[in-house]
Design an enzyme around this catalytic site. Structure first.
Site, PDB file in Angstrom:
ATOM      1  N   ALA A 161      -1.247   1.436  12.160  1.00 34.55           N
ATOM      2  CA  ALA A 161      -2.449   1.813  12.588  1.00 34.55           C
ATOM      3  C   ALA A 161      -2.505   1.975  14.402  1.00 34.55           C
ATOM      4  O   ALA A 161      -3.385   2.544  14.849  1.00 34.55           O
ATOM      5  CB  ALA A 161      -3.633   0.834  12.357  1.00 34.55           C
ATOM      6  N   ASN A 219      -2.610  -6.844  10.772  1.00 42.96           N
ATOM      7  CA  ASN A 219      -1.228  -6.290  10.746  1.00 42.96           C
ATOM      8  C   ASN A 219      -0.838  -5.781  12.395  1.00 42.96           C
ATOM      9  O   ASN A 219       0.381  -6.086  12.781  1.00 42.96           O
ATOM     10  CB  ASN A 219      -1.001  -5.533   9.885  1.00 42.96           C
ATOM     11  N   HIS A 222      -8.511  -0.771  18.830  1.00 43.39           N
ATOM     12  CA  HIS A 222      -7.288  -1.591  19.196  1.00 43.39           C
ATOM     13  C   HIS A 222      -6.919  -1.363  20.792  1.00 43.39           C
ATOM     14  O   HIS A 222      -6.464  -0.294  21.169  1.00 43.39           O
ATOM     15  CB  HIS A 222      -5.971  -1.656  18.442  1.00 43.39           C
TER      16      HIS A 222
HETATM   17  N1  LIG Z   1       0.426  -2.054   9.603  1.00 45.68           N
HETATM   18  C1  LIG Z   1      -0.719  -1.669   9.558  1.00 45.68           C
HETATM   19  O1  LIG Z   1      -1.366  -1.096  10.798  1.00 45.68           O
HETATM   20  C2  LIG Z   1      -1.627  -1.771   8.436  1.00 45.68           C
HETATM   21  C3  LIG Z   1      -2.962  -1.135   8.502  1.00 45.68           C
HETATM   22  C4  LIG Z   1      -3.710  -1.330   7.537  1.00 45.68           C
HETATM   23  C5  LIG Z   1      -3.371  -1.984   6.371  1.00 45.68           C
HETATM   24  N2  LIG Z   1      -2.190  -2.565   6.235  1.00 45.68           N
HETATM   25  C6  LIG Z   1      -1.752  -3.112   5.187  1.00 45.68           C
HETATM   26  O2  LIG Z   1      -1.692  -2.432   4.008  1.00 45.68           O
HETATM   27  C7  LIG Z   1      -2.262  -3.018   2.892  1.00 45.68           C
HETATM   28  C8  LIG Z   1      -3.071  -1.851   1.871  1.00 45.68           C
HETATM   29  O3  LIG Z   1      -4.022  -1.460   2.564  1.00 45.68           O
HETATM   30  P1  LIG Z   1      -5.390  -0.543   1.534  1.00 45.68           P
HETATM   31  O4  LIG Z   1      -6.254  -0.272   2.671  1.00 45.68           O
HETATM   32  O5  LIG Z   1      -4.472   0.542   0.827  1.00 45.68           O
HETATM   33  O6  LIG Z   1      -5.736  -1.702   0.611  1.00 45.68           O
HETATM   34  P2  LIG Z   1      -6.537  -1.839  -0.635  1.00 45.68           P
HETATM   35  O7  LIG Z   1      -7.017  -2.987  -1.192  1.00 45.68           O
HETATM   36  O8  LIG Z   1      -7.052  -0.324  -0.885  1.00 45.68           O
HETATM   37  O9  LIG Z   1      -5.108  -1.392  -1.742  1.00 45.68           O
HETATM   38  C9  LIG Z   1      -4.071  -2.494  -1.895  1.00 45.68           C
HETATM   39  C10 LIG Z   1      -3.715  -2.078  -3.430  1.00 45.68           C
HETATM   40  O10 LIG Z   1      -2.422  -3.037  -3.545  1.00 45.68           O
HETATM   41  C11 LIG Z   1      -2.496  -3.831  -4.557  1.00 45.68           C
HETATM   42  N3  LIG Z   1      -1.754  -4.957  -4.325  1.00 45.68           N
HETATM   43  C12 LIG Z   1      -2.097  -6.113  -3.714  1.00 45.68           C
HETATM   44  N4  LIG Z   1      -1.219  -7.040  -3.734  1.00 45.68           N
HETATM   45  C13 LIG Z   1      -0.406  -6.557  -4.925  1.00 45.68           C
HETATM   46  C14 LIG Z   1       0.780  -7.324  -5.351  1.00 45.68           C
HETATM   47  N5  LIG Z   1       1.165  -8.683  -4.926  1.00 45.68           N
HETATM   48  N6  LIG Z   1       1.426  -6.667  -6.137  1.00 45.68           N
HETATM   49  C15 LIG Z   1       1.388  -5.290  -6.725  1.00 45.68           C
HETATM   50  N7  LIG Z   1       0.067  -4.855  -6.095  1.00 45.68           N
HETATM   51  C16 LIG Z   1      -0.607  -5.438  -5.162  1.00 45.68           C
HETATM   52  C17 LIG Z   1      -3.866  -3.883  -5.203  1.00 45.68           C
HETATM   53  O11 LIG Z   1      -4.202  -4.111  -6.277  1.00 45.68           O
HETATM   54  C18 LIG Z   1      -4.551  -2.697  -4.389  1.00 45.68           C
HETATM   55  O12 LIG Z   1      -4.797  -1.672  -5.354  1.00 45.68           O
HETATM   56  C19 LIG Z   1      -3.188  -4.045   3.524  1.00 45.68           C
HETATM   57  O13 LIG Z   1      -3.345  -5.032   2.618  1.00 45.68           O
HETATM   58  C20 LIG Z   1      -2.559  -4.348   4.793  1.00 45.68           C
HETATM   59  O14 LIG Z   1      -1.892  -5.675   4.549  1.00 45.68           O
HETATM   60  C21 LIG Z   1      -1.361  -2.333   7.446  1.00 45.68           C
END
Ligand SMILES: NC(=O)c1ccc[n+]([C@@H]2O[C@H](COP(=O)([O-])OP(=O)(O)OC[C@H]3O[C@@H](n4cnc5c(N)ncnc54)[C@H](O)[C@@H]3O)[C@@H](O)[C@H]2O)c1
Length: 334
Positions: free
Chosen positions: A185, A255, A285
Site C-alpha cells: 500500500a 503490513n 500513511h
Molecule cells: N502489504 C500491504 O501493504 C498490504 C495491504 C493490504 C493488505 N495486505 C494483506 O493482504 C491480505 C488480504 O487482504 P484482502 O483485502 O484481500 O483480505 P480479504 O479478507 O478480502 O481476503 C483474504 C482472503 O484470504 C483467504 N485466506 C485467509 N487466510 C487463509 C489461509 N490461511 N489459507 C487460505 N486462504 C486464506 C480468506 O478466506 C479470504 O478469502 C491481508 O490479510 C493483509 O495481510 C497487505
C-alpha cells in the site's frame, strides 16, 4: 515493485540491501535487456530447482497461483488477466473457496466469468506454479510459506507482518524457492532500502476508518478506543509503539509498518502510530525518515479497496506490478 529475500545471501543481507542475492540478479536483467537479449534467465540456483525444472523468467512468461482470493486476490487476478502472454493464472487457493467448492481443478471459482479459475490445493499449486502470490493473511504465510519455498516454488508475500517473526523469515530465506516482498500500500521502500544502515528513525502515522481497524482479535482497550471514535465521530489514536507490537495488535491492518522495518533492515528504528478517524475518506500513511541520507517524507493517501476497507486499492496494483516485473515486463526501476 518487489524486494527479494534471495537464496544466496542471508536474511540480514537481504534486509540491509547489502547481500548478493537480489543485486546480482537485478543487474543481470538490466544488462541483458540493454543488450536486447532473450531469454532473461534467473542466475540463482532456483532456476534449476523450480517447479518447471528450468529458469522460469524466460520469454514464455510465468505460471502463477493466487493464495487468498478475497478483495486483493480477485483484483490481482483481473489485473494479471490483461497480460496473458506474460502471466498465466493457473488457479486460486483460498480456505473459504476450498471449503465450499473443494480442490477440483475442473471446478471454477465463483465470481464474474472473467474471474473464474480452477480451485487448487497446495500440492497442485506448488507442483505447477512458478510463483505463488500470497494475498491471504499473515497466518497463511506462516502455514504455507515454508512448504512453498522448500518445494522450490517462489512466493510473493503481501502479508508482510508475518515476517516480523525472524524464524519464519529464515525459513522463507532457506530456498530453493525465492521469497519476494510486495511494496503493497505504500511507496518509497526503494529509498528506505537504499538508506538502510544509515537510518536513525522512521515514523509511521497511519490513519484509517475505525471499521477498517476492527477485527476479532483486538484487545479490550483498543476495541473501546476504536468504538469511541465511531461513537463520537472524532479521531482517536488507538496505538503507538513498535512494529512487532503493531503487527501483534493489528495483524492484517498494518503490513506497511513491517514493510518499513524490513526495508530499513532494522525493525527497531520504526515507531508506529495508528489513528481511527471516522471522517477519513482516504487511508493515509505519513512516513518520515531521518538519517545520514537526509530527511525524507512521504505522504500516501489511498482510496480504500471497495471490497475491503481494511485494504487499499493500491495494494492489488502493487502486487500485479511486482508479478509483471518478475515476468519481465518493464520498465524496471531498480
Ligand atoms: N502489504 C500491504 O501493504 C498490504 C495491504 C493490504 C493488505 N495486505 C494483506 O493482504 C491480505 C488480504 O487482504 P484482502 O483485502 O484481500 O483480505 P480479504 O479478507 O478480502 O481476503 C483474504 C482472503 O484470504 C483467504 N485466506 C485467509 N487466510 C487463509 C489461509 N490461511 N489459507 C487460505 N486462504 C486464506 C480468506 O478466506 C479470504 O478469502 C491481508 O490479510 C493483509 O495481510 C497487505
Amino acid at each position: 515493485m518487489v524486494a527479494e529475500l534471495g537464496s544466496t545471501g542471508t536474511v540480514a543481507d537481504a534486509r540491509s540491501g547489502a547481500g548478493p542475492c537480489s543485486g546480482w540478479g537485478a543487474t543481470t536483467q538490466v544488462v541483458k535487456q540493454a543488450l536486447n537479449s532473450v531469454p532473461i534467465l534467473s542466475p540463482t540456483p532456483h532456476g534449476a530447482a523450480s517447479a518447471h525444472g528450468a529458469g522460469w523468467m524466460d520469454d514464455m512468461g510465468i505460471d502463477v497461483a493466487i493464495l487468498g482470493y478475497g478483495a486483493i486476490g480477485r483484483s490481482v487476478h483481473l489485473l494479471l488477466a490483461q497480460h496473458p502472454e506474460r502471466v498465466r493464472v493457473l488457479g486460486v487457493l483460498d480456505r473459504a473457496v476450498l471449503a465450499k467448492e473443494g480442490p477440483k481443478p475442473s471446478r471454477r471459482s465463483a465470481g464474474p466469468p472473467e474471474a473464474r479459475v480452477p480451485v487448487l490445493d497446495l500440492p497442485t499449486a506448488i507442483k505447477r506454479a512458478d510463483l505463488v502470490i500470497e494475498c491471504a493473511s499473515p497466518s497463511a504465510v506462516r502455514a504455507h510459506g515454508p512448504e512453498i519455498i522448500a518445494a522450490g516454488a517462489d512466493l510473493l508475500v503481501a502479508s508482510l507482518g508475518a515476517l516480523v517473526d525472524e524464524r519464519l523469515g529464515a525459513q522463507l530465506h532457506a530456498g530453493p524457492g525465492r521469497c519476494h516482498l510486495s511494496t503493497g500500500a505504500i511507496g518509497g521502500l526503494d529509498l528506505i532500502r537504499s538508506a538502510a544502515g544509515a537510518i536513525e528513525a522512521i515514523e509511521l502515522e497511519t490513519v484509517k476508518l475505525p471499521a477498517a481497524l476492527l477485527h476479532p482479535g483486538l484487545s479490550g482497550t483498543q476495541r473501546e478506543d476504536i468504538e469511541r471514535a465511531q461513537a463520537t465521530g472524532s479521531p482517536v489514536r488507538v496505538f503507538i509503539g513498535s512494529v512487532p507490537d503493531a503487527v501483534a495488535g493489528f495483524p492484517s491492518n498494518i503490513n506497511v509498518a513491517a514493510a518499513l522495518g524490513l526495508a530499513a533492515g532494522d525493525l527497531s528504528v520504526v515507531r508506529v502510530s495508528i489513528t481511527a478517524d471516522p471522517t477519513a475518506t482516504l487511508t493515509s500513511h505519513t512516513i518520515t525518515v531521518r538519517g545520514e541520507t537526509g530527511k525524507h517524507r512521504f505522504e500516501i493517501r489511498n482510496f480504500p479497496d471497495p471490497a475491503n476497507p481494511a485494504s487499499s486499492a493500491l495494494t492489488a496494483r502493487a502486487i500485479a506490478s511486482g508479478v509483471l516485473h518478475l515476468a519481465g515486463v518493464g520498465p524496471h526501476f531498480i
